[in-house]
Design an enzyme around this catalytic site. Structure first.
Site, PDB file in Angstrom:
ATOM      1  N   ARG A 107     -15.071  49.024  70.882  1.00 14.54           N
ATOM      2  CA  ARG A 107     -15.690  47.981  71.703  1.00 14.54           C
ATOM      3  C   ARG A 107     -16.926  48.558  72.373  1.00 14.54           C
ATOM      4  O   ARG A 107     -17.181  49.752  72.290  1.00 14.54           O
ATOM      5  CB  ARG A 107     -14.693  47.414  72.726  1.00 14.54           C
ATOM      6  CG  ARG A 107     -14.194  48.447  73.708  1.00 14.54           C
ATOM      7  CD  ARG A 107     -13.241  47.821  74.738  1.00 14.54           C
ATOM      8  NE  ARG A 107     -12.649  48.854  75.572  1.00 14.54           N
ATOM      9  CZ  ARG A 107     -11.742  48.649  76.505  1.00 14.54           C
ATOM     10  NH1 ARG A 107     -11.284  47.429  76.723  1.00 14.54           N
ATOM     11  NH2 ARG A 107     -11.264  49.635  77.221  1.00 14.54           N
ATOM     12  N   ASN A 145     -16.984  42.873  80.551  1.00 15.21           N
ATOM     13  CA  ASN A 145     -15.808  43.621  81.002  1.00 15.21           C
ATOM     14  C   ASN A 145     -16.198  45.074  81.195  1.00 15.21           C
ATOM     15  O   ASN A 145     -16.708  45.712  80.273  1.00 15.21           O
ATOM     16  CB  ASN A 145     -14.685  43.554  79.953  1.00 15.21           C
ATOM     17  CG  ASN A 145     -13.383  44.120  80.482  1.00 15.21           C
ATOM     18  OD1 ASN A 145     -12.758  43.530  81.363  1.00 15.21           O
ATOM     19  ND2 ASN A 145     -12.981  45.264  79.970  1.00 15.21           N
ATOM     20  N   GLU A 146     -15.984  45.568  82.387  1.00 13.94           N
ATOM     21  CA  GLU A 146     -16.249  46.978  82.698  1.00 13.94           C
ATOM     22  C   GLU A 146     -17.558  47.468  82.062  1.00 13.94           C
ATOM     23  O   GLU A 146     -17.554  48.329  81.166  1.00 13.94           O
ATOM     24  CB  GLU A 146     -15.073  47.867  82.274  1.00 13.94           C
ATOM     25  CG  GLU A 146     -13.849  47.645  83.138  1.00 13.94           C
ATOM     26  CD  GLU A 146     -12.761  48.676  82.894  1.00 13.94           C
ATOM     27  OE1 GLU A 146     -12.787  49.355  81.843  1.00 13.94           O
ATOM     28  OE2 GLU A 146     -11.876  48.796  83.737  1.00 13.94           O
ATOM     29  N   GLU A 303      -7.822  44.337  87.551  1.00  9.85           N
ATOM     30  CA  GLU A 303      -6.839  44.975  86.666  1.00  9.85           C
ATOM     31  C   GLU A 303      -6.196  46.151  87.376  1.00  9.85           C
ATOM     32  O   GLU A 303      -6.880  46.914  88.054  1.00  9.85           O
ATOM     33  CB  GLU A 303      -7.515  45.581  85.429  1.00  9.85           C
ATOM     34  CG  GLU A 303      -8.151  44.636  84.472  1.00  9.85           C
ATOM     35  CD  GLU A 303      -8.843  45.416  83.335  1.00  9.85           C
ATOM     36  OE1 GLU A 303      -8.497  46.587  83.092  1.00  9.85           O
ATOM     37  OE2 GLU A 303      -9.749  44.838  82.720  1.00  9.85           O
ATOM     38  N   TRP A 311      -4.120  55.980  77.953  1.00  5.19           N
ATOM     39  CA  TRP A 311      -5.342  56.763  77.699  1.00  5.19           C
ATOM     40  C   TRP A 311      -5.358  58.091  78.438  1.00  5.19           C
ATOM     41  O   TRP A 311      -6.386  58.738  78.509  1.00  5.19           O
ATOM     42  CB  TRP A 311      -6.576  55.925  78.015  1.00  5.19           C
ATOM     43  CG  TRP A 311      -6.495  55.112  79.275  1.00  5.19           C
ATOM     44  CD1 TRP A 311      -6.137  53.797  79.360  1.00  5.19           C
ATOM     45  CD2 TRP A 311      -6.751  55.551  80.617  1.00  5.19           C
ATOM     46  NE1 TRP A 311      -6.159  53.390  80.674  1.00  5.19           N
ATOM     47  CE2 TRP A 311      -6.538  54.438  81.466  1.00  5.19           C
ATOM     48  CE3 TRP A 311      -7.131  56.751  81.205  1.00  5.19           C
ATOM     49  CZ2 TRP A 311      -6.687  54.493  82.853  1.00  5.19           C
ATOM     50  CZ3 TRP A 311      -7.285  56.809  82.589  1.00  5.19           C
ATOM     51  CH2 TRP A 311      -7.063  55.697  83.389  1.00  5.19           C
ATOM     52  N   GLU A 351      -4.408  49.469  72.196  1.00  5.53           N
ATOM     53  CA  GLU A 351      -3.748  49.529  73.506  1.00  5.53           C
ATOM     54  C   GLU A 351      -2.310  49.038  73.452  1.00  5.53           C
ATOM     55  O   GLU A 351      -1.775  48.555  74.456  1.00  5.53           O
ATOM     56  CB  GLU A 351      -4.585  48.766  74.529  1.00  5.53           C
ATOM     57  CG  GLU A 351      -5.925  49.466  74.736  1.00  5.53           C
ATOM     58  CD  GLU A 351      -6.797  48.883  75.825  1.00  5.53           C
ATOM     59  OE1 GLU A 351      -7.413  49.661  76.559  1.00  5.53           O
ATOM     60  OE2 GLU A 351      -6.857  47.645  75.920  1.00  5.53           O
ATOM     61  N   LYS A 352      -1.686  49.196  72.282  1.00  5.22           N
ATOM     62  CA  LYS A 352      -0.321  48.686  72.164  1.00  5.22           C
ATOM     63  C   LYS A 352       0.674  49.479  73.011  1.00  5.22           C
ATOM     64  O   LYS A 352       1.758  49.014  73.311  1.00  5.22           O
ATOM     65  CB  LYS A 352       0.119  48.630  70.704  1.00  5.22           C
ATOM     66  CG  LYS A 352       0.135  49.957  69.986  1.00  5.22           C
ATOM     67  CD  LYS A 352       0.535  49.764  68.525  1.00  5.22           C
ATOM     68  CE  LYS A 352       0.492  51.059  67.749  1.00  5.22           C
ATOM     69  NZ  LYS A 352      -0.870  51.648  67.691  1.00  5.22           N
ATOM     70  N   HIS A 354       0.058  50.381  76.075  1.00  2.00           N
ATOM     71  CA  HIS A 354      -0.285  50.144  77.485  1.00  2.00           C
ATOM     72  C   HIS A 354       0.725  49.135  78.036  1.00  2.00           C
ATOM     73  O   HIS A 354       1.024  48.142  77.391  1.00  2.00           O
ATOM     74  CB  HIS A 354      -1.698  49.569  77.556  1.00  2.00           C
ATOM     75  CG  HIS A 354      -2.338  49.617  78.909  1.00  2.00           C
ATOM     76  ND1 HIS A 354      -1.909  48.847  79.965  1.00  2.00           N
ATOM     77  CD2 HIS A 354      -3.379  50.345  79.373  1.00  2.00           C
ATOM     78  CE1 HIS A 354      -2.683  49.106  81.028  1.00  2.00           C
ATOM     79  NE2 HIS A 354      -3.578  50.014  80.690  1.00  2.00           N
TER      80      HIS A 354
HETATM   81  C1  GLA Z   1      -9.823  48.813  81.270  1.00  2.00           C
HETATM   82  C2  GLA Z   1     -10.238  47.634  80.422  1.00  2.00           C
HETATM   83  C3  GLA Z   1      -9.088  46.935  79.774  1.00  2.00           C
HETATM   84  C4  GLA Z   1      -8.111  47.946  79.232  1.00  2.00           C
HETATM   85  C5  GLA Z   1      -7.643  48.822  80.351  1.00  2.00           C
HETATM   86  C6  GLA Z   1      -6.606  49.851  79.926  1.00  2.00           C
HETATM   87  O1  GLA Z   1      -9.580  48.502  82.564  1.00  2.00           O
HETATM   88  O2  GLA Z   1     -10.985  46.695  81.157  1.00  2.00           O
HETATM   89  O3  GLA Z   1      -9.599  46.130  78.748  1.00  2.00           O
HETATM   90  O4  GLA Z   1      -8.730  48.714  78.255  1.00  2.00           O
HETATM   91  O5  GLA Z   1      -8.742  49.558  80.836  1.00  2.00           O
HETATM   92  O6  GLA Z   1      -6.167  50.617  81.010  1.00  2.00           O
END
Ligand code: GLA
Length: 642
Positions: A107, A145-146, A303, A311, A351-352, A354
């Site tokens: 991404r 996003n971020e 979040e 991670w 991210e499965k 997570h």
């Molecule tokens: C970030 C991203 C999410 C996800 C989380 C995992 O905060 O915004 O999409 O990847 O990390 O901890």
């Protein structure tokens, strides 16, 4: 902000067959979820081929939310361009400092300065906004996003050209740039703007000014992407607030102060770092930072995790009760929304592993029970929404300073400004004292005490701001290797710290980094760093064995400015901080034993809530000022109403 506490997480229904969606929404209601973030990573489904849009499935997602009374943080999906984008526009993929062009397949595969990326991002944002601007479920735009999580700095030719344009708008002339960057050193003098590059791989240390300005430029490039989307959304849907989720306290590539100033409401993400001894104190730092970024107003935790992330080297699951303590601590520190990544744990994808609100194992689980219990509790705590946290203490933090100190050629590798700021914050946390974070040039008038743990770089305006604060009766404590360089990373001459020599009444002639601890006359111990300093007006409160000053205090106007010439160990630092807290007349929030966190939120009309979070394995007694003692069970959180 809502008059309820927003509760929920990222919902990614596109990862699941449509039959699952009804069940998802029914379970959301069971869990008390009233808010989800949708569409964050949906670009490749919303625009499966360039210029071909498919919103049918997303209409059904939004309608389902509306029917069930759940509001949406509607994301523009621009953080993850689809494979067709990289395929059609390889020149828009990011390039690292070694000249490697990255590919799609994860991404954030785009160069922040790419005009074609911006065009495509604005087009999908426009489509989305036009379609859903009046939708009943829409509460907030979740832009991207971020920003910069993976592609904060791009070193490609497009970025190089944009960097040069940025430099031309910041420097009156090439001479001014040469002067700021000190290019007379190592024969780096530029005779043409076209010669200037991003700090790509080079035989040894890059020019510090070039590196610092590139960090500033790169942060600005991302903020500009945000404002471009935000302005478009505002035009199409006036009145719908916009935010983007920062990573305040964790990622330092974006200037959070500058970013936050562009948001209608600040939101941020926070994840516990398992390797930290007390990760909940890091959580408190991030929450205090988010609140400060939003000017003290309630903010949104976009979040965090219900349990493990995926991670870190070892991804520890949360202990029973930890989820509740974490979430309620964010609430205590001013969040009006408590959200997670993500709603339903993924079956596939990176991210499965997570955690999520709804785990792989389903509803007969610790996580689900805690998630539903918390949803019910937040509904009971709705009255807290809109209240604020006040602090008498501020810690100064600035991204430019962090970036400048990140240059590899420093006197010691042991001086980490972010960790030092967190360590000073932790000392206040342990003392039960609430603090804000503040920009060095920010308004300090409401504070009694300002801490400057590690501010290597400070502008003239920032330097004067602190002096003014002290002059008007404030107390300041400045840590070593602060006030050393100007905004271009040029040494302030005539004895360190050049920015505050007069204010502190101290002049330092040489740094003396340490390999091990050093004993002070008081019995305290310094680590990593010492300085050969001379009192020039200040009173010496502690010394090295040589008699040279380790801790000084100078009277300045109506206030006092303290200085440390060493990095005290945790106990020594706690003592000095206790002394300046007392001198400034700052009180802890409540009397509480070690490991019990106390924070107060209040409404202007006097309604207030004292949160007591017991991080220990023992029951603890908390005594609110003027109130009766309250027992908080081991691992429990108590909200005391006043
Ligand atoms: C970030 C991203 C999410 C996800 C989380 C995992 O905060 O915004 O999409 O990847 O990390 O901890």
């Amino acid at each position: 902000m809502p008059d309820v506490i927003a509760y929920g997480g990222d919902w990614n229904p596109e990862q699941w067959p449509e039959e699952t969606w009804e069940q998802d929404v029914a379970l959301m209601r069971e869990a008390g979820v009233n808010r989800v973030s949708v569409g964050i990573f949906s670009w490749s489904l919303l625009e499966p081929a360039e210029g071909v849009f498919d919103f049918g499935w997303f209409d059904r997602v939004m309608d389902l939310l509306a029917t069930n009374g759940i509001k949406a943080n509607l994301a523009t999906p621009t953080a993850a361009p689809p494979p067709w984008f990289g395929d059609a526009y390889p020149e828009a993929l990011p390039v690292d400092a070694d000249g490697r062009r990255l590919t799609h397949g994860s991404r954030q595969g785009f160069c922040p300065s790419s005009p074609i990326y911006r065009e495509k991002a604005l087009r999908i944002a426009e489509q989305l906004a036009t379609r859903y601007r009046d939708h009943e479920a829409l509460a907030l735009w979740h832009v991207h996003n971020e920003y910069g999580c993976h592609n904060a700095r791009c070193f490609c030719d497009t970025s190089a050209a944009a960097f040069r344009a940025w430099l031309r708008s910041h420097y009156a002339s090439l001479d001014a740039l040469n002067d700021a960057w000190g290019t007379a050193f190592w024969s780096q003098r530029y005779s043409d703007w076209a010669q200037i590059l991003p700090p790509r791989a080079t035989p040894t240390f890059p020019n510090p000014g070039q590196q610092l300005d590139f960090r500033r430029f790169s942060s600005d490039a991302l903020i500009e992407l945000y404002t471009a989307e935000r302005d478009l959304l505002r035009k199409i849907a006036p009145g719908v607030p916009a935010t983007t989720n920062l990573m305040a306290g964790a990622h330092w590539d974006m200037d959070c102060w500058a970013f936050a100033a562009e948001m209608d409401v600040v939101s941020t993400d926070h994840y516990l770092i398992g390797a930290r001894a007390e990760p909940h104190i890091d959580l408190a730092f991030a929450a205090d930072y988010a609140r400060s970024l939003n000017g003290g107003r309630p903010w949104l935790l976009m979040e965090h995790s219900t349990s493990a992330v995926n991670w870190q080297p070892r991804n520890r699951a949360k202990a029973p009760g930890e989820l509740r303590r974490n979430s309620l601590t964010h609430l205590a520190r001013g969040a009006d929304g408590i959200m997670y990544f993500q709603w339903r744990a993924s079956r596939a994808g990176a991210e499965k592993w997570h955690s999520a609100m709804l785990p792989h194992a389903g509803t007969n689980t610790k996580i689900w029970r805690e998630v539903t219990a918390l949803g019910a509790e937040l509904a009971r705590l709705a009255d807290v929404a809109g209240s604020t946290v006040s602090a008498d203490v501020a810690i100064l933090i600035d991204h430019s300073s962090v970036w400048a100190q990140d240059h590899p050629a420093q006197p010691s590798v042991d001086m980490d400004p972010v960790e030092e700021a967190k360590r000073w914050h932790a000392a206040l946390w342990r003392a039960g004292v609430t603090c804000d974070l503040a920009h060095p040039e920010g308004d300090l008038t409401g504070y009694r005490l300002v801490l400057v743990p590690a501010l290597y770089l400070v502008s003239d305006a920032g330097a004067a701001n602190l002096a003014r604060f002290v002059e008007r009766g404030g107390v300041a404590l400045v840590g070593p290797y602060s006030g050393i360089v100007d905004e271009y990373d040029r040494v302030r001459l005539g004895g360190y710290p050049g920015a505050w020599r007069d204010l502190l009444g101290v002049s330092v002639e040489e740094f003396f980094p340490l390999d091990g601890p050093i004993a002070l006359a008081s019995g305290a111990s310094g680590t990593a760093w010492s300085e050969v300093a001379h009192a020039a007006g200040a009173k010496v409160l502690d010394t090295y064995a040589t008699g040279e000053p380790a801790w000084t205090r100078n009277e300045w106007g109506d206030g006092f400015a303290h200085y440390l010439t060493t990095r005290l160990d945790d106990d020594g630092l706690a003592e000095v901080i206790a002394a300046v807290v007392a001198e400034a007349g700052v009180e802890p929030v409540a009397a509480a034993p070690a490991g019990v966190e106390v924070v107060r939120r209040s409404h202007a009309d006097g309604r207030s809530y004292l949160f007591a979070v017991n991080h220990t394995g023992e029951d603890a007694v908390v005594i609110p000022p003027g109130g009766d003692p309250v027992t908080v069970a081991a691992g429990d959180v108590h909200v005391i109403y006043a």
